[in-house]
Scaffold this motif. Structure first.
Motif, PDB file in Angstrom:
ATOM      1  N   GLY A   1       0.822  -1.211   0.000  1.00 29.10           N
ATOM      2  CA  GLY A   1       0.000   0.000   0.000  1.00 29.10           C
ATOM      3  C   GLY A   1       0.850   1.253   0.000  1.00 29.10           C
ATOM      4  O   GLY A   1       0.543   2.238  -0.687  1.00 29.10           O
ATOM      5  N   GLN A   2       1.930   1.229   0.759  1.00 28.36           N
ATOM      6  CA  GLN A   2       2.840   2.365   0.794  1.00 28.36           C
ATOM      7  C   GLN A   2       3.563   2.520  -0.535  1.00 28.36           C
ATOM      8  O   GLN A   2       3.756   3.636  -1.024  1.00 28.36           O
ATOM      9  CB  GLN A   2       3.846   2.189   1.941  1.00 28.36           C
ATOM     10  CG  GLN A   2       3.212   2.246   3.303  1.00 28.36           C
ATOM     11  CD  GLN A   2       4.144   1.793   4.407  1.00 28.36           C
ATOM     12  OE1 GLN A   2       5.158   1.151   4.175  1.00 28.36           O
ATOM     13  NE2 GLN A   2       3.789   2.127   5.639  1.00 28.36           N
ATOM     14  N   VAL A   3       3.956   1.405  -1.124  1.00 28.36           N
ATOM     15  CA  VAL A   3       4.633   1.440  -2.429  1.00 28.36           C
ATOM     16  C   VAL A   3       3.689   1.997  -3.490  1.00 28.36           C
ATOM     17  O   VAL A   3       4.073   2.853  -4.287  1.00 28.36           O
ATOM     18  CB  VAL A   3       5.131   0.034  -2.829  1.00 28.36           C
ATOM     19  CG1 VAL A   3       5.651   0.010  -4.249  1.00 28.36           C
ATOM     20  CG2 VAL A   3       6.205  -0.438  -1.856  1.00 28.36           C
TER      21      VAL A   3
ATOM     22  N   SER B   1      15.327   7.825  -5.973  1.00 28.72           N
ATOM     23  CA  SER B   1      16.169   6.629  -6.042  1.00 28.72           C
ATOM     24  C   SER B   1      15.386   5.365  -5.697  1.00 28.72           C
ATOM     25  O   SER B   1      15.780   4.276  -6.092  1.00 28.72           O
ATOM     26  CB  SER B   1      17.368   6.774  -5.110  1.00 28.72           C
ATOM     27  OG  SER B   1      16.961   6.729  -3.757  1.00 28.72           O
ATOM     28  N   MET B   2      14.274   5.512  -4.993  1.00 28.02           N
ATOM     29  CA  MET B   2      13.470   4.351  -4.604  1.00 28.02           C
ATOM     30  C   MET B   2      12.398   3.989  -5.619  1.00 28.02           C
ATOM     31  O   MET B   2      11.784   2.929  -5.519  1.00 28.02           O
ATOM     32  CB  MET B   2      12.825   4.609  -3.246  1.00 28.02           C
ATOM     33  CG  MET B   2      13.835   4.690  -2.145  1.00 28.02           C
ATOM     34  SD  MET B   2      13.031   5.015  -0.592  1.00 28.02           S
ATOM     35  CE  MET B   2      14.439   5.450   0.399  1.00 28.02           C
ATOM     36  N   LEU B   3      12.178   4.828  -6.602  1.00 27.55           N
ATOM     37  CA  LEU B   3      11.106   4.582  -7.560  1.00 27.55           C
ATOM     38  C   LEU B   3      11.314   3.308  -8.372  1.00 27.55           C
ATOM     39  O   LEU B   3      10.376   2.531  -8.556  1.00 27.55           O
ATOM     40  CB  LEU B   3      10.945   5.764  -8.512  1.00 27.55           C
ATOM     41  CG  LEU B   3      10.140   6.922  -7.954  1.00 27.55           C
ATOM     42  CD1 LEU B   3      10.136   8.077  -8.947  1.00 27.55           C
ATOM     43  CD2 LEU B   3       8.738   6.496  -7.628  1.00 27.55           C
TER      44      LEU B   3
ATOM     45  N   ARG C   1       8.734   0.217  -8.225  1.00 26.27           N
ATOM     46  CA  ARG C   1       7.971  -0.234  -9.401  1.00 26.27           C
ATOM     47  C   ARG C   1       8.180  -1.735  -9.642  1.00 26.27           C
ATOM     48  O   ARG C   1       7.229  -2.449  -9.952  1.00 26.27           O
ATOM     49  CB  ARG C   1       8.363   0.564 -10.636  1.00 26.27           C
ATOM     50  CG  ARG C   1       7.882   1.999 -10.611  1.00 26.27           C
ATOM     51  CD  ARG C   1       8.253   2.729 -11.906  1.00 26.27           C
ATOM     52  NE  ARG C   1       8.100   4.152 -11.769  1.00 26.27           N
ATOM     53  CZ  ARG C   1       6.942   4.807 -11.848  1.00 26.27           C
ATOM     54  NH1 ARG C   1       5.831   4.161 -12.031  1.00 26.27           N
ATOM     55  NH2 ARG C   1       6.913   6.124 -11.727  1.00 26.27           N
ATOM     56  N   ARG C   2       9.418  -2.202  -9.485  1.00 28.23           N
ATOM     57  CA  ARG C   2       9.685  -3.635  -9.651  1.00 28.23           C
ATOM     58  C   ARG C   2       8.942  -4.448  -8.593  1.00 28.23           C
ATOM     59  O   ARG C   2       8.373  -5.492  -8.886  1.00 28.23           O
ATOM     60  CB  ARG C   2      11.176  -3.916  -9.577  1.00 28.23           C
ATOM     61  CG  ARG C   2      11.922  -3.538 -10.846  1.00 28.23           C
ATOM     62  CD  ARG C   2      13.334  -4.090 -10.876  1.00 28.23           C
ATOM     63  NE  ARG C   2      14.167  -3.626  -9.773  1.00 28.23           N
ATOM     64  CZ  ARG C   2      14.835  -2.479  -9.762  1.00 28.23           C
ATOM     65  NH1 ARG C   2      14.761  -1.660 -10.807  1.00 28.23           N
ATOM     66  NH2 ARG C   2      15.571  -2.143  -8.724  1.00 28.23           N
ATOM     67  N   MET C   3       8.952  -3.942  -7.362  1.00 28.70           N
ATOM     68  CA  MET C   3       8.265  -4.612  -6.266  1.00 28.70           C
ATOM     69  C   MET C   3       6.772  -4.753  -6.551  1.00 28.70           C
ATOM     70  O   MET C   3       6.187  -5.823  -6.375  1.00 28.70           O
ATOM     71  CB  MET C   3       8.488  -3.810  -4.982  1.00 28.70           C
ATOM     72  CG  MET C   3       7.965  -4.412  -3.732  1.00 28.70           C
ATOM     73  SD  MET C   3       8.447  -3.317  -2.363  1.00 28.70           S
ATOM     74  CE  MET C   3       7.481  -3.998  -1.059  1.00 28.70           C
TER      75      MET C   3
END
Length: 107
Positions: free
Chosen positions: A4-6, A63-65, A69-71
């Motif tokens: 949900g956070q992602v 940097s976390m995008l 997205r892969r996750m």
């Protein structure tokens, strides 16, 4: 960090605001805010800089995008695999039979 956070992180970046992200995800704007605040607290970094009503992604957020997205993509693939198994549209069917039956009945 949960899915949900992602989803919230990606939606705010893609749609440019908490309100637009909330509409796309079909949740309330306060829910988006809580998800991102919890994510920032867990990670210990700010993901967005708030400039009035405009949200700017921080370097840490940017940097976390890619990994986020892969996750999310991997989670969707897992759900699709589980659905295929439930609907019996994937997997292997093993049939045991005597050789004489296989030669005459199976074809």
């Amino acid at each position: 960090m949960n899915l949900g956070q992602v989803e919230a992180l990606i939606a705010v970046v893609d749609y440019g605001s908490y309100a637009a992200a909330a509409d796309v995800l079909r949740i309330s704007q306060p829910s988006i805010t809580r998800r991102l605040q919890a994510c920032e607290a867990e990670l210990g970094v700010a993901l967005f800089m708030r400039l009035g009503r405009v949200m700017r992604v921080t370097e840490a957020g940017r940097s976390m995008l890619g990994p986020a997205r892969r996750m999310l993509r991997e989670a969707h693939e897992l759900r699709a695999l589980a659905a295929a198994q439930q609907n019996l549209t994937a997997g292997t069917l093993r049939i045991g039979a005597l050789p004489s039956l296989v030669a005459t009945e199976a074809p």
